[in-house]
Design a protein around this motif. Structure first.
Motif, PDB file in Angstrom:
ATOM      1  N   ARG A   4      -4.477  -1.549  -0.752  1.00 36.93           N
ATOM      2  CA  ARG A   4      -3.570  -1.527  -1.911  1.00 36.93           C
ATOM      3  C   ARG A   4      -4.377  -1.478  -3.207  1.00 36.93           C
ATOM      4  O   ARG A   4      -4.070  -0.710  -4.111  1.00 36.93           O
ATOM      5  CB  ARG A   4      -2.651  -2.744  -1.880  1.00 36.93           C
ATOM      6  N   ARG A  44       3.538   5.859  -0.027  1.00 41.46           N
ATOM      7  CA  ARG A  44       3.584   4.407  -0.217  1.00 41.46           C
ATOM      8  C   ARG A  44       3.617   3.644   1.106  1.00 41.46           C
ATOM      9  O   ARG A  44       3.017   2.576   1.227  1.00 41.46           O
ATOM     10  CB  ARG A  44       4.797   4.030  -1.057  1.00 41.46           C
ATOM     11  N   HIS A  45       4.297   4.166   2.085  1.00 35.94           N
ATOM     12  CA  HIS A  45       4.508   3.427   3.339  1.00 35.94           C
ATOM     13  C   HIS A  45       3.555   3.826   4.459  1.00 35.94           C
ATOM     14  O   HIS A  45       3.752   3.419   5.600  1.00 35.94           O
ATOM     15  CB  HIS A  45       5.962   3.568   3.784  1.00 35.94           C
ATOM     16  N   SER A  47       0.675   3.422   6.864  1.00 32.28           N
ATOM     17  CA  SER A  47       0.037   2.187   7.320  1.00 32.28           C
ATOM     18  C   SER A  47      -1.199   2.414   8.182  1.00 32.28           C
ATOM     19  O   SER A  47      -1.970   1.492   8.420  1.00 32.28           O
ATOM     20  CB  SER A  47       1.051   1.330   8.087  1.00 32.28           C
TER      21      SER A  47
END
Length: 105
Positions: A4, A44-45, A47
């Protein structure tokens, strides 16, 4: 959590590169900022560590490209365009668009 922080750093670096490169060109500042935000929002998502590393590398490359390979031409008082590459553009190839392209934008 480290990813992040790296993503935020890459985002800020890209925005700084666009602000410096397109200073004085409000349309390009707005459009490039929107594009950077859009790309980061789209991912954004994500992972997967491998995918995150790939995206961060793409962001670094984009920032480097914007900073070293793009030079804004400025309209001079005589009606022509002036290109003033800075020291970070040393070694880059210069591709000057035709007058027709410049006038159509």
């Amino acid at each position: 959590m480290a990813a992040r922080g790296e993503a935020l750093s890459a985002y800020r670096t890209l925005l700084r590169a666009t602000r410096k490169t397109f200073a004085g060109d409000s349309l390009m500042l707005t459009e490039s900022g929107s594009e950077v935000r859009k790309k980061f929002e789209e991912n954004r998502h994500v992972s997967s560590d491998g995918e995150i590393r790939r995206l961060l590398e793409e962001a670094r490359e984009a920032s480097q490209f914007i900073s070293t390979m793009i030079v804004q031409a400025k309209l001079s008082s005589s009606g022509g365009y002036v290109v003033k590459p800075a020291k970070e553009h040393a070694g880059a190839t210069l591709e000057v668009p035709s007058e027709a392209i410049l006038k159509s934008g």
